[in-house]
Each structure stands twice: as C-alpha cells, then as structure tokens.
Design a protein around this motif. Structure first.
Motif, PDB file in Angstrom:
ATOM      1  N   GLU A   1      -2.525   8.454  -5.533  1.00 23.90           N
ATOM      2  CA  GLU A   1      -3.469   8.868  -4.499  1.00 23.90           C
ATOM      3  C   GLU A   1      -3.562   7.796  -3.415  1.00 23.90           C
ATOM      4  OE1 GLU A   1      -7.378   9.507  -6.106  1.00 23.90           O
ATOM      5  OE2 GLU A   1      -8.209  10.004  -4.134  1.00 23.90           O
ATOM      6  N   GLU A   2      -3.506   6.535  -3.828  1.00 20.96           N
ATOM      7  CA  GLU A   2      -3.609   5.421  -2.873  1.00 20.96           C
ATOM      8  C   GLU A   2      -2.462   5.441  -1.870  1.00 20.96           C
ATOM      9  OE1 GLU A   2      -4.213   5.320  -6.004  1.00 20.96           O
ATOM     10  OE2 GLU A   2      -6.169   4.379  -6.230  1.00 20.96           O
ATOM     11  N   GLN A   3      -1.247   5.702  -2.381  1.00 18.97           N
ATOM     12  CA  GLN A   3      -0.090   5.744  -1.486  1.00 18.97           C
ATOM     13  C   GLN A   3      -0.214   6.915  -0.512  1.00 18.97           C
ATOM     14  OE1 GLN A   3       2.582   5.902  -4.835  1.00 18.97           O
ATOM     15  NE2 GLN A   3       3.675   4.090  -4.120  1.00 18.97           N
ATOM     16  N   GLN A  28      -7.677  -2.075   0.490  1.00 11.73           N
ATOM     17  CA  GLN A  28      -7.613  -0.644   0.783  1.00 11.73           C
ATOM     18  C   GLN A  28      -8.775   0.080   0.100  1.00 11.73           C
ATOM     19  OE1 GLN A  28      -4.381   1.507  -0.973  1.00 11.73           O
ATOM     20  NE2 GLN A  28      -4.429   3.142   0.535  1.00 11.73           N
ATOM     21  N   ILE A  83      -8.161  13.923  -1.120  1.00 12.07           N
ATOM     22  CA  ILE A  83      -6.805  14.126  -1.632  1.00 12.07           C
ATOM     23  C   ILE A  83      -6.933  14.678  -3.042  1.00 12.07           C
ATOM     24  CG2 ILE A  83      -4.687  12.967  -2.388  1.00 12.07           C
ATOM     25  CD1 ILE A  83      -5.226  10.894  -0.167  1.00 12.07           C
ATOM     26  N   PHE A 118      -9.073   6.313  -6.336  1.00 13.14           N
ATOM     27  CA  PHE A 118     -10.038   6.601  -5.278  1.00 13.14           C
ATOM     28  C   PHE A 118     -10.932   7.750  -5.722  1.00 13.14           C
ATOM     29  CE2 PHE A 118      -8.002   3.556  -3.061  1.00 13.14           C
ATOM     30  CZ  PHE A 118      -7.312   3.826  -1.888  1.00 13.14           C
ATOM     31  N   ARG A 132       0.826  -1.205   0.000  1.00 10.76           N
ATOM     32  CA  ARG A 132       0.000   0.000   0.000  1.00 10.76           C
ATOM     33  C   ARG A 132       0.859   1.254   0.000  1.00 10.76           C
ATOM     34  NH1 ARG A 132      -5.241  -0.446   3.915  1.00 10.76           N
ATOM     35  NH2 ARG A 132      -5.644  -2.685   3.757  1.00 10.76           N
ATOM     36  N   LEU A 133       2.041   1.149   0.591  1.00 12.18           N
ATOM     37  CA  LEU A 133       2.937   2.313   0.633  1.00 12.18           C
ATOM     38  C   LEU A 133       3.861   2.365  -0.585  1.00 12.18           C
ATOM     39  CD1 LEU A 133       3.819   2.214   4.429  1.00 12.18           C
ATOM     40  CD2 LEU A 133       2.579   4.038   3.262  1.00 12.18           C
ATOM     41  N   LYS A 139     -10.218  13.332   4.448  1.00 15.32           N
ATOM     42  CA  LYS A 139     -11.475  13.677   3.778  1.00 15.32           C
ATOM     43  C   LYS A 139     -11.284  13.656   2.271  1.00 15.32           C
ATOM     44  CE  LYS A 139     -15.093  17.209   3.893  1.00 15.32           C
ATOM     45  NZ  LYS A 139     -15.502  18.473   4.517  1.00 15.32           N
ATOM     46  N   HIS A 198      -2.941   8.310   0.475  1.00 17.15           N
ATOM     47  CA  HIS A 198      -4.016   8.013   1.416  1.00 17.15           C
ATOM     48  C   HIS A 198      -3.542   7.083   2.519  1.00 17.15           C
ATOM     49  CE1 HIS A 198      -7.862   6.552   2.975  1.00 17.15           C
ATOM     50  NE2 HIS A 198      -8.392   7.634   2.427  1.00 17.15           N
ATOM     51  N   GLU A 199      -2.798   6.065   2.164  1.00 18.24           N
ATOM     52  CA  GLU A 199      -2.311   5.093   3.146  1.00 18.24           C
ATOM     53  C   GLU A 199      -1.427   5.778   4.182  1.00 18.24           C
ATOM     54  OE1 GLU A 199      -3.101   2.056   3.685  1.00 18.24           O
ATOM     55  OE2 GLU A 199      -1.496   1.319   4.974  1.00 18.24           O
ATOM     56  N   ASP A 204      -8.403  10.680   9.932  1.00 22.44           N
ATOM     57  CA  ASP A 204      -9.239  10.318   8.785  1.00 22.44           C
ATOM     58  C   ASP A 204      -9.116  11.386   7.697  1.00 22.44           C
ATOM     59  OD1 ASP A 204     -11.915   8.891  10.810  1.00 22.44           O
ATOM     60  OD2 ASP A 204     -10.082   8.015   9.984  1.00 22.44           O
TER      61      ASP A 204
END
Lengths: 769, 164
Positions: B52-54, A584, B68, A544, A443-444, B66, B56-57, B64
C-alpha cells in the motif's frame, strides 16, 4: 472528389476542422502542395462555410502557435484568392484579440499578435499598419501608476514578433522601428528587477547566467538587428508562394488601442530564462545556437508551445517534439531536455503537473533509445554538479523527478561517479541530495533494494529502515512510568473494550507535569497521550490502512486527549517519536489527523517549527507536510466559499419562484451560518500564515544575530535552506498571501527586520502578482 | 468567436476502456455514467508483494489519495496483484490515467482503468482459485504473481514425480 449532396453539414464541418488542423503534418506530398490543395478546397467551401472556416482559422492561430507560419501561409493564399475573406479574417482576429485580453489570456494574445505580424510576410496586412499597432503597444510604457508587469507584457509582445517580421518591417519602416527600439531600450533600463533573484534556478552566474526574460529577449533582438534582421531558422512556407502572394492586395489593421489597466487584470508573471546547455555540451553534430541568438528564442518558444498543446497525451507530445521541423540543423535532444527541465524548475510553479515531465522524458527515451538517455544522463550529471547554488525548491523537484525516473529503469545509476559527495558534511547539498533521492527511491521500492543498488561506500546515505519505534516494547521498558498502563490499554484494545473502559485505564497514567495543588487532575498529561497513542499505533503499524482504521475507531478518545493546544502538539510529537524512521507514514498520519480534526493546521505548523523538530528542519518531508497542510487549509476555505455561493444562488432562484416564507427563511439562516463558517475559515487560514511567517522570522533572526555576534559567515547550508523555504512559502501560495499584504507589512515585515529577511518580502512585492 | 476544435482537445488517455464490470448492479448506461465521473481507479498487473505504501507514493504524484484498497485472494486473504486507488478529486484520477498508467511500479508496467466505485466485496479476486481471473489462465511464469497460472501449474508435472 465530387461532393455528395447527402453529406450532413456537421460532417463537412468536422472534415474542414480535420483538414485544417492536420495540414503540415507528415505527408507523402510536400507542405507547399498540401497548402495549395487545402487553399483550393477552402476557397470552394467559402460560399457555404465561411463562418466556420473563419472560426477554425482563428482557433488555430490562438491554439497552435508552433504551426504559425503554416497557417499564415494558408491565410495568405486565401487572401490572394478572395480579398474580402482576408479582410473578414483580419477583423475576426482583432475581435478575438480584444476578447483574449479582456479575459486575461495574455499568453494566447501573444500568439494572436504574432500571427498578425507574420501576415505582413504573407501580404495580408500592410506593414505600416502593423508598425502602428506596435507603436500603440509600446506607448503603454508611458502610462503612469500601472503595474510594471502590464507594460512588460506590451513590450514583450512587440519584441517577440520581431524574429518573424523584423526584416520586413525594417525594410519598409526603418525609422519607426528604430524609434520603437529606442523607446523600448529606455523602458528596459528603468525597470525594477528586485524580483529576479526569487525566480532564478541557480544563484551562480556561471556557467550560464539566469537572465530575466525581457533582458534576454532584448539582447537577442539587438543581435538580430546587428545581423541585419537575417533570421534563418523559422520555417517560412510563404516564400515558395511569393509570386502568388505579392499579387495580393493587403489590408490595413484597424487602429488598435490597448485596453486600459483594470484592477482585476492578471498579467503574466515575470520569468527567468532557463539555460543549462551551450555549444560546448553537444560535441558532435549540429551546433547549439548561442544564448543571445534569435534562433534560440524561436526554438525554445516552439518547443514550449508543442508541450502546451500536447501535454495531456505523452506519446503524441514526445513524437511532436522529436519531429520538430528543422531538427537536422540543431542538437534537438539537447534543446528538448533543456526546455523540459526549464519548465520543471520554473518558479513559482511549473506550467504543468510535475509528474507529466517524468513521463514525457520516459516516452522520449523510448522513442530515441540510442541518443536521448545519454543526453538525459549528461543533464542529470550537470545538475548534480551545480547543486551547491541551486534553489532549494528546484532541488526538491529534481529529487522527486530523479527517484521516480530511476524507479522506471531498475534504479540503474553510476553512483560511484558521485562519490565526491561522501567527502563532505552530510548537510551539504550534494550528500543531502543523494540521501533524499535514496529515501524517495525506497518509498517506491523497499529498504533492501536500496542497500543493493548503491556501493557499500554510500551506506551513510542509505535511509533508515522504516520500522516503528515502540517505547514500551518489552520487559526492558518495564521501569518506564507509562509501561503498566500501556499493557492494560493494549489488552483493552485487543479485547475490543469500550472507549469508557480505555479512558478509565488511562486515568492511571501518572502525570509528569502535575502541579502539587492540582487535585482535579486538570493539568495536561502528556504521558497519557504518549501511552495511548504509542500503544495504538504500535498495534496498527502494519500498514497505512491499519493505522487509518485505528485513528478512525478511536477518534473519540483522540479528540478527548487533544482538546487543548498542548494536546494537539503532543500528539504530533508522539507520532514523530514512533515513526521517525518512516517519514512517509508521518505525513499520511498528519494528513489524516487534520482531515478528521484531531489536530488543526496551526498545530502542525507550530510542531514543524518547534525545537523538537529543529534537527529535521532541512529534510524534504518537513516541507512536504507543511505545504500539504497549507493546501488543505486552502481547499477547506474554497469548499465553504463554494457552499455559500451555491446557497446564495439557490436563494435567488427561490425568490424568483415564490417559495414559501418558511423555505426562504431556512435558506437565509443557512446562508448566515455559512457566512460565519467562511469568515471563521478565512480567519483560521490567515492565522496559519501569520504563525508560519512569525516562526520563520524568529528562526532567521536568531541565526543572523548569532552569526553577527560571533563574526561568523551567515551563509550556512541551514541558512540557505531556511531563507529559500521562506521564499517558497511566498511563491507557492501567492494567491492567498496577496490578501494579507497590509497585515504582513504592518505587523511582520517591518523596517526593523534584518535586511536579509526583509529582502525576501520585497522581492515578493516586486513580482506585482 | 472561435471553434472548439475537437481535433486539438484530444485527451485520449482519460477515455473509458471497453471493460465493464459484469457484477455491476445497474445497466450499461448507468455504469458508463459512473465511470465518466469516477474518482476511483482500478490498478492491475501489480506484483503480489507491492505494498500500500508503494502504491500511495506513486499515485500521490497525480493528486491527493483518499483511499487505497489492496486486492486480496478470496481464499488466502493475501494480496493478489491489483488494487483500487480513490482520489479526493476527479482531476487527481485523470492525471493518474495520463501519467502513471503504463509506467512502472515495483519494476512492473502497471495498468490503470476507471472504476465505477468501490463496494464491499470488490476487493476480492474473482478467479476460481481465489486470485484474479487472469491468473487462472495465464501460461507464462511470473515469480511476482505466484509463478505459473493456476491452470498451467495443474498440468505441469511436478519435479518430485520425475525423480527416482
């Protein structure tokens, strides 16, 4: 220095603050000469700034416990020069102690009492009056019908002062001290310890027992007494000033009656002492003090206090930890790593946010690149070796810490050292841990990176590539009943058709559940949800943001499709079906759907516990989603409660002002509506917990019955995970759950329940939160 | 009863920096007020390939998230090495400033700073070539940020010209 008459008083006050706070820090002069100098400055400033100085000294006593003896020495010197000031300081401290106890600031109160007790060593307070205070504290153990955590605290305070002042008090009042210790011993023998298993990081006694904190401290004090109260670790600057201090007149502490128990008192929770190292682990250099040595207690206390003071500023925190006084006589790096992991793994929750510890450890590695990384690697190795008996919640935190840590060091790790995890079932703790770590690492970073960093032998543990699984992908799916409509809907979306057009297209989806006599088409049609959502999410799979945008654009349709509970459950099922390679994404979509009220919290809980998800039940992402859901529910309730409070405040203000009847009426209406909203939200929240507990009980009972009838051992990895996850619910959300004790006791956790399950509930009750 | 002790309540990691957005609609005071209440962070020195996933993680570790918004090259509309992270709470953003700023994402030390709040248009780089201003003048070679800076790559003779 001559004092400029044009100096602003505020500047002088700031200067005093700075001087006092800084004393004891690295300096070209010795600590003794700095203290002497500061005492002189303060004495001279007493006529004009006495109250300010009193307030500053009271604050450092409360907020800088790691520098306790530096400040008690300072107060001792001031008392020797100005008896009245000494008396006023003691009075101010007692006032402050009363305030902190009234405000449930029990940890700070401990530091204040410890400060007072060390003032005995500085000839500020007379030993007999300190003993009298201790006697009053210990007499709390005679109170009836009070929570155990209350008397625990008073006993803890007394015991925790003894490393500093035990010798002096015993020399003056040995009979009284012996009597105190005997009373404490009696109390400790009678304590209920049901709560301990719930707080232990490991279930195994070896290599280090996870002792209850009072038991450990008691053992340490007994050993101290056996050693004739010789304590060699604490830095005691007052010794150098003995000739000056012993000339000083002492003050008597006023008799101090412990405040009575109030129903809303929040005493500190019991805890377990975290130990992972002993003298065999630090082979070179100074020896690590034993687990029952008082030195160990003092070192750990001081390190915890340093973190407490500096946690917001990681560079300062790391520097302060590494410059711990007396560091040359102890294997400091080991103590630091042990204390940090102790906090990270603390149950129910760490004292500070998890990510702080990751960043602090990175700073420490930067400051000690030649030694600390090795200790950290050694610690990681040890934690890996003991995974089999580690509490599931602690394993979660270890997974998150390790993956985040690795991501700062190019994911370099000697994975081959852990190849033993490849020889057992994948559901066993070690391979499971590695699998979850690699998933978090991915994920990172990205999938190929993970493939590159692990040896080929680890391929079974590499996470799946996080790709979308589209049921209606291509021609091969053309025989599926939903296929034609999926094409139609896909085109409709791409051509920006209206919601009505899309809903009309969806009507053509055949209903596999359709009952023969249902002409109206009112039976829930899961395929309709499936076709729409699969198609939509497929179009939005890129990121996302794309998916969130899709959920937002088609919110109306989604609400329409999920009106019923079945609909809500099915939408979650579809999200899982398409994104099961990308947990995720599942988590963020579920989060968004709750926030936009496409699904509710209870639906998510039911989905996670459903048969469809049973094969994923032990994966970390399931529990992250569940706890996130519970937290959202909490925040929702708090938000509405706050709105209600604000409206009530506004009404009160209006009533004072002579507002128009109209305005008041509007407000009263609003308050009534908000009141209903609060009640409804609280009811939803309670229902959520009841659903969760019911599901746990069902699952666990099923397992236990099956094992019993089959004469099989109940302790499977699944069972350990499930029962510890139940514990985790209680621990992580204890504040909310406290409200439901009656219902839980009468409805769910009744005597008929299997004792294994009931034990969890009983442990929770024993925490007396 | 006791002093607040500013020396002890130091929280320097959450202080606002010297940077002020020149395109901000309002005066300095207004901008600073927004920065001090903001839930939004600017994140810089990202690789062009950071997703964006990285983000977000990593940033979810402090609270939390909201929203990105990945920063884009104004011309190419591709990621150009910065983003905005908006939290539901101020505390989430503060903890990111304390514990995520200055650590690594995608092997690069990233930098976070307070932002007065996302407005449409601010997701685009303001450099002449479409990316970020810093990539206009950068002299070093950074493979994760398009290689050489725009100015440096213009003055650099290409291989083709030197071959025979």
């Amino acid at each position: 220095h001559s004092r400029r008459r044009t100096s602003e008083p505020i500047e002088i006050e700031d200067r005093l603050e700075s001087l006092i706070c800084r004393v004891g820090e690295k300096s070209t002069s010795s600590l003794e000469s700095n203290l002497e100098g500061l005492a002189g400055v303060l004495e001279a400033d007493l006529p004009n700034y006495k109250n300010k100085i009193l307030r500053i000294l009271c604050s450092v006593a409360r907020l800088l416990p790691e520098k306790l003896t530096v400040y008690t020495t300072l107060v001792g010197l001031l008392n020797a020069r100005n008896y009245n000031f000494g008396g006023e300081f003691v009075e101010a401290m007692i006032r402050q102690l009363k305030e902190t106890l009234k405000n449930n600031l029990y940890n700070e109160a401990v530091y204040l009492v410890r400060f007072l007790s060390d003032l005995v060593n500085c000839h500020v307070i007379a030993a007999p009056s300190m003993v009298a205070m201790f006697e009053n504290f210990v007499s709390v153990t005679q109170e009836e019908d009070v929570p155990q955590v209350r008397s625990d605290w008073f006993v803890y305070v007394v015991l925790s002062c003894l490393p500093w002042v035990g010798k002096e008090l015993y020399e003056k009042k040995d009979v009284e001290i012996d009597r105190l210790l005997s009373q404490i011993e009696g109390y400790l023998k009678g304590r209920v310890k049901t709560h301990v298993p719930m707080l232990q990081v490991w279930t195994a006694e070896k290599p280090h027992p996870q002792e209850e904190y009072l038991d450990c401290l008691w053992a340490q004090i007994q050993k101290l007494k056996k050693d004739r109260w010789q304590e060699r670790h604490i830095l005691r600057p007052y010794i150098a000033f003995d000739s000056v201090l012993c000339e000083a007149l002492q003050h008597n502490l006023p008799p101090f009656t412990p405040p009575g128990h109030m129903p809303d008192a929040q005493y500190p929770m019991p805890r377990v002492v975290f130990r992972m190292f002993d003298y065999t682990d630090a082979p070179e250099g100074p020896v690590m003090p034993g687990s029952h040595s008082v030195e160990r207690f003092v070192i750990e206390e001081n390190l915890h206090c340093i973190i407490m003071t500096h946690w917001k500023e990681r560079k300062t925190c790391a520097a302060q930890l590494l410059s711990y006084p007396g560091k040359n006589k102890i294997p400091l790096n080991y103590h630091i790593v042990e204390v940090i992991f102790g906090e990270l793994f603390q149950l129910p929750v760490p004292p500070h946010i998890d990510v702080m510890y990751t960043t602090l450890l990175i700073e420490l590695c930067k400051l000690q690149p030649g030694s600390l990384p090795q200790v950290l690697a050694q610690a990681t190795e040890m934690l890996y070796m003991r995974l089999d008996t580690m509490n599931t919640t602690c394993i979660d935190r270890l997974i998150n810490w390790f993956a985040h840590h690795l991501s700062n060091f190019q994911f370099r790790w000697s994975w081959d050292d852990w190849s033993d995890c490849l020889t057992v079932d994948l559901d066993k703790p070690k391979p499971k841990f590695v699998k979850e770590v690699l998933e978090k690492c991915m994920r990172l970073s990205y999938h190929q990176r993970i493939v590159d960093i692990v040896p080929p032998t680890f391929s079974a543990l590499i996470p799946a590539e996080p790709v979308f699984i589209y049921k209606y992908e291509d021609e091969s799916a053309s025989s599926l009943p939903g296929y034609p409509v999926s094409i139609a809907v896909g085109n409709a979306i791409k051509n920006r058709a209206s919601n009505e057009e899309i809903l009309t297209a969806l009507k053509d989806v055949p209903n596999p559940n359709q009952e023969d006599d249902d002409d109206e088409g009112e039976t829930f049609n899961p395929l309709r949800v499936d076709v729409f959502l699969q198609t939509l999410l497929h179009l939005a799979a890129k990121s996302f943001s794309h998916s969130f945008s899709a959920l937002g654009k088609f919110h109306e349709i989604l609400k329409n499709l999920t009106e019923s509970d079945e609909g809500k459950l099915h939408i979650l099922k579809v999200v899982y079906d398409v994104w099961r390679n990308h947990p995720q994404m599942i988590a963020v979509l579920v989060d968004k759907m709750i926030r936009t009220q496409i699904v509710d919290c209870a639906a998510v809980a039911n989905w996670l516990f459903s048969q469809d998800m049973a094969h994923e039940f032990t994966r970390l992402f399931i529990w992250e989603i569940l706890h996130s859901t519970i937290r959202k529910m909490d925040k929702h309730v708090q938000k509405i409660q706050q709105e209600l409070e604000e409206a009530k405040d506004k009404l009160e203000k209006q009533q004072h002002k002579r507002a128009s009847e109209d305005e008041e009426g509007q407000l009263e209406e609003q308050i009534e509506r908000l009141q209903e909203k609060v009640e409804s939200a609280q009811s939803e929240q309670k229902n959520l917990f009841l659903v969760i507990f019911q599901r746990f009980i069902m699952l666990l009972t099923e397992h236990l019955v099956r094992c019993e009838t089959g004469s099989v051992d109940i302790s499977t990895p699944w069972y350990k995970n499930c029962i510890e996850r139940l514990q985790q619910i209680f621990l992580m959300h204890h504040v909310t759950i406290q409200q439901y004790m009656g219902t839980l006791e009468n409805l769910l956790f009744t005597a008929e329940l299997d004792p294994h399950i009931l034990a969890v509930y009983q442990q929770f009750c024993a925490l007396q939160l | 009863m006791s002093a607040k002790l500013s020396a002890l309540t130091s929280d320097s990691y959450i202080d606002i920096s010297q940077y002020r957005d020149q395109h901000f609609k309002g005066n300095r005071y207004e901008q600073e007020k927004l920065l001090k209440q903001s839930h939004t962070l600017y994140v810089g020195n990202l690789s062009f390939y950071t997703t964006e996933e990285q983000v977000h993680e990593l940033f979810s570790k402090s609270g939390d998230v909201k929203r990105i918004i990945i920063g884009l090259d104004k011309v190419k509309k591709t990621a150009c090495g910065f983003c905005f992270v908006e939290y539901y709470t101020r505390l989430g953003a503060e903890n990111a400033m304390r514990f995520i700023n200055g650590t690594r994402l995608d092997d690069r030390i990233i930098r976070t700073d307070w932002d007065a709040g996302f407005k449409e248009g601010r997701q685009y780089g303001r450099g002449k070539s479409g990316g970020q201003v810093r990539d206009e003048y950068r002299q070093d070679y950074d493979p994760a940020r398009g290689g050489y800076g725009k100015l440096a790559s213009q003055h650099r003779p290409t291989e083709a010209r030197n071959t025979f």
